[in-house]
Design an enzyme around this catalytic site. Structure first.
Site, PDB file in Angstrom:
ATOM      1  N   TYR A 140      53.938  28.859 105.257  1.00 21.55           N
ATOM      2  CA  TYR A 140      53.478  29.769 106.316  1.00 21.55           C
ATOM      3  C   TYR A 140      53.925  29.299 107.700  1.00 21.55           C
ATOM      4  CZ  TYR A 140      50.482  32.114 102.894  1.00 21.55           C
ATOM      5  OH  TYR A 140      50.011  32.809 101.809  1.00 21.55           O
ATOM      6  N   LYS A 190      54.040  23.148  91.677  1.00 16.99           N
ATOM      7  CA  LYS A 190      55.075  23.790  90.855  1.00 16.99           C
ATOM      8  C   LYS A 190      56.217  22.781  90.793  1.00 16.99           C
ATOM      9  CE  LYS A 190      56.731  27.447  88.705  1.00 16.99           C
ATOM     10  NZ  LYS A 190      56.217  27.876  87.389  1.00 16.99           N
ATOM     11  N   ASP A 246      46.039  30.086  99.105  1.00 12.20           N
ATOM     12  CA  ASP A 246      45.695  31.423  99.579  1.00 12.20           C
ATOM     13  C   ASP A 246      45.410  32.326  98.377  1.00 12.20           C
ATOM     14  OD1 ASP A 246      45.395  33.663 101.112  1.00 12.20           O
ATOM     15  OD2 ASP A 246      47.447  33.745 101.859  1.00 12.20           O
ATOM     16  N   ASP A 250      41.386  33.244  96.455  1.00 13.56           N
ATOM     17  CA  ASP A 250      40.920  34.624  96.273  1.00 13.56           C
ATOM     18  C   ASP A 250      40.601  34.893  94.807  1.00 13.56           C
ATOM     19  OD1 ASP A 250      40.991  35.353  98.889  1.00 13.56           O
ATOM     20  OD2 ASP A 250      42.429  36.990  98.643  1.00 13.56           O
TER      21      ASP A 250
END
Ligand code: NAD
Length: 360
Positions: A140, A190, A246, A250
Site C-alpha cells: 500500500y 506467500k 486487510d 475482514d
C-alpha cells in the site's frame, strides 16, 4: 493521568461513542481511574466546521493524548468533495502522524450470537481470534507505484516492500499478544512465490527463539483464507502484512455475524493507540438511535487494556457485554428482523447494568 481524545465523527459515530463514554465514565468513577477526556470534531463534521477533515489543532490534541477513541467518519454528504478533503483522509493522516503501525482486530463469537453467523454452529462456536496486521508498510505504500504510458502500453505498478526492522516490530508485538492469550501464533505469508514474504518468514522464525512459550506456525495466505472458514478454531493470534491483513481481517470478522460487534485498535510503538469500531458511519441508520454500540464499547475496553493498562476493568466490560447478550440484549442488526430490538442507548444501559452487577 491518562488523556483520552474522543472523536465521535459522523453518522452513527456520535451515537455509539456516547454509549462507550457512558461506560468509561462509570468505570472511571467506580475504580477511581486517573483519566481525562477531551472531545473534538473529525471527518465530515470537521470539514463542515473548518473546511478540512482534521485540523492541526485536533491533530495536536491527538499527539498529546495517550489514546484516541473514534466513532466513524464519512457519508454521502461529503462524497462529492475533493479526495484531499474527504472525511476518510482524517483517518489516514491520524494513522500516519501517530505512527500507528499495528492494527489489531479481535474476532470473537459470543455464545448468544452463534446463530447470527452464516457458518454452522459447530464450526464457529467459541472462536476467539486476534488478527494483527501491519498497517504502515507493504504494497500500500511501496515505491515505485502508479500507472505510466498510453494506450496499449499503459502499465500499472505497485511494490511490495518490507524491511527486516518493520517485520520484526510487528511480529514481536504479535508474539507479546500471543503470550497473554492461548500462546499460538500463525504467521501468514506467500513465501513460495513472493521473496518479500520469504524474508518475512525468515525474520519471524529468527525472533521465535525469544518467545519459547509461544508456538509459531507458518501458513500461506491462500490456505489461511480457506482455513478461516473450514476450521477457524485452530487460530489464536494471526500476524501478517498490510495487504493480506486487510483481506483476512475482514474474513475473520465476518465469521462473527455482525459488523456492529467488531472493535479494533491501531497501535504505535509507544503503545499509544487509536481505538474504533470496524464499521463505518452507517448513514442509512444514522440519527435513528438504533445503531449497535457494542463494537465501540468493546473498542473502549481494548483501549483500557492495551494502552492504559487497566486490564481488569477491560475484562469486566467484555464480560458485561457477554452477559448482556446472554440475557437477550439485541439491537436491530442482531435480531434478524424478529422480536423486539434495543435502541442504542438501551443497549448501553443494559451493558452498564451488567457491569454494575460485576462490581457488586
Ligand atoms: P458501514 O459500516 O457504515 O455500513 C454497512 C452496513 O452495516 C449498513 O447497512 C449499516 O447500517 C450497517 N451497520 C454498520 N455499523 C452498524 C452498527 N453499529 N449497528 C447497526 N448496523 C450497522 O459501511 P458503508 O455503508 O460502506 O460506509 C458508510 C460510510 O462510512 C462511508 O462514507 C464510508 O466511507 C464510511 N466508512 C468509515 C469507516 C471509518 O470511519 N473507519 C469505515 C468504513 C466506512
Amino acid at each position: 493521568m491518562a488523556k483520552i481524545l474522543v472523536l465521535p465523527g459522523d453518522g452513527i459515530g456520535p451515537e455509539v461513542v456516547a454509549e462507550a463514554k457512558k461506560i468509561l465514565l462509570w468505570v472511571q468513577k467506580q475504580e477511581g481511574l486517573d483519566l481525562e477526556f477531551e472531545e473534538d470534531l473529525v471527518g465530515g463534521a470537521a470539514y463542515d466546521a473548518s473546511g478540512v477533515p482534521l485540523t492541526e489543532q485536533t491533530l495536536s490534541l491527538a499527539r498529546d493524548a495517550d489514546a484516541v477513541l473514534l466513532g466513524a467518519v464519512g457519508g454521502p454528504k461529503w462524497e462529492p468533495l475533493d479526495y484531499a478533503v474527504r472525511p476518510e483522509r482524517a483517518l489516514l493522516r491520524l494513522r500516519k502522524e501517530l505512527e500507528l503501525f499495528a492494527n489489531l482486530r479481535p474476532a470473537r463469537v459470543y455464545g448468544a450470537l452463534v446463530e447470527a453467523s452464516t457458518l454452522k454452529r459447530e464450526v464457529i462456536e467459541g472462536i476467539d481470534i486476534m488478527v494483527v496486521r501491519e498497517l504502515t508498510g507493504g504494497i500500500y505504500f511501496g515505491e515505485p507505484r502508479g500507472v505510466t504510458g498510453t494506450g496499449e502500453a499503459r502499465k500499472g505498478v505497485n511494490t511490495m516492500v518490507y524491511t527486516a526492522t518493520e517485520i520484526e516490530r510487528i511480529c514481536r508485538l504479535a508474539f507479546e499478544i500471543a503470550k497473554g492469550r492461548r500462546k499460538k501464533l500463525t504467521s501468514i505469508d506467500k513465501a513460495n512465490v513472493l521473496e518479500v514474504t520469504e524474508l518475512w518468514r525468515d525474520v519471524v522464525t529468527g525472533i521465535a527463539a525469544d518467545y519459547p512459550q509461544v508456538e509459531l506456525n507458518h501458513m500461506y495466505v491462500d490456505n489461511c483464507a480457506m482455513q478461516l472458514v473450514r476450521n477457524p478454531k485452530q487460530f489464536d493470534v494471526v500476524v501478517t502484512g498490510n495487504l493480506f491483513g486487510d483481506i483476512l481481517s475482514d474474513e475473520a470478522a465476518m465469521l462473527t455475524g455482525s459488523i456492529g460487534m467488531l472493535p479494533s485498535a491501531s497501535l504505535a510503538a509507544s503503545k499509544k493507540g487509536m481505538y474504533e469500531p470496524v464499521h463505518g458511519s452507517a448513514p442509512d441508520i444514522a440519527g435513528r438511535g438504533v445503531a449497535n454500540p457494542l463494537a465501540t464499547i468493546l473498542s473502549a475496553a481494548l483501549m483500557l487494556d492495551l494502552t492504559l493498562g487497566y486490564s481488569d476493568a477491560a475484562r469486566r466490560i467484555e464480560l458485561a457485554v457477554e452477559n448482556a447478550l446472554a440475557k437477550g440484549l439485541r439491537t436491530a442488526d442482531l435480531t434478524g428482523g424478529q422480536g423486539p430490538a434495543s435502541t442504542t442507548s438501551e443497549a448501553g444501559d443494559q451493558v452498564l447494568k451488567e457491569l454494575q452487577t460485576l462490581y457488586q
